[in-house]
Design an enzyme around this catalytic site. Sequence first.
Site, PDB file in Angstrom:
ATOM      1  N   HIS A 124       0.852  -1.191   0.000  1.00  0.00           N
ATOM      2  CA  HIS A 124       0.000   0.000   0.000  1.00  0.00           C
ATOM      3  C   HIS A 124       0.889   1.243   0.000  1.00  0.00           C
ATOM      4  CE1 HIS A 124       0.576  -0.736   4.429  1.00  0.00           C
ATOM      5  NE2 HIS A 124       0.923   0.544   4.359  1.00  0.00           N
ATOM      6  N   ALA A 125       0.250   2.383  -0.140  1.00  0.00           N
ATOM      7  CA  ALA A 125       0.911   3.684   0.026  1.00  0.00           C
ATOM      8  C   ALA A 125       0.108   4.491   1.038  1.00  0.00           C
ATOM      9  CB  ALA A 125       0.997   4.426  -1.305  1.00  0.00           C
TER      10      ALA A 125
END
Length: 216
Positions: A124-125
């Site tokens: 994820h970011a």
Amino acid sequence: MTMMNLNRIHIPLVSDSRGSLAFIEQSDAVPFVPSSVWLACGASHFDGLGVVVALRGTATVGGMTLGDPSQGLLFSDGCDVDVSPGGVALVVGAGASGGIAVPFEMKRIYYIWNVPSDRLRGDHAHLRQRSLLMAAAGSFDLTTDDGSGRRLTRRLDSSSGAVAVEASQWRLIDRCSDDAVVLAVASTRYDPTDYVYDYEQFLNMRRGAVAPLSVS
């Protein structure tokens, strides 16, 4: 809240098929904002107010022994920590200088362990959160991606030091060794709206095709 000199506390724990994750941030059990983080081996002394957690092996403080990463000891007036051979303890302090150099104001520390070698973490970011990632024990692969086609994979172990990951970078953790403990220092408290889990959305945001989600 009246603190005892040593107080055993429960660290919030999230467990699933990808392993276990626990985190330390200001709460009823932890009455301070983290300002320093240390990894202790052998015998060490720490001043002031803080929390001790045994990440690998055991840690003994004032006759009390820790051996479960989801349990901690809150100390209010300094403590001596004795870590078992080959073990490592996490010490999170308030108002103390030193320890691991963190290039931002920290708000939360979390750590991940018991990750099967074929499972992924991260993936994820973030919209805001800056992170510092390191191997407190064992080893794992950290891949970062800035959305421009540049993807970098590094094998981290206890001798590798910490890697800074910006909010604008996708991060992926895999190939964890059996004894791996992933340690992360974060610039924000936990906020589920700060996560971007869709890689295509991340790429579009990096290309400026869509505006980031509004967060307060």
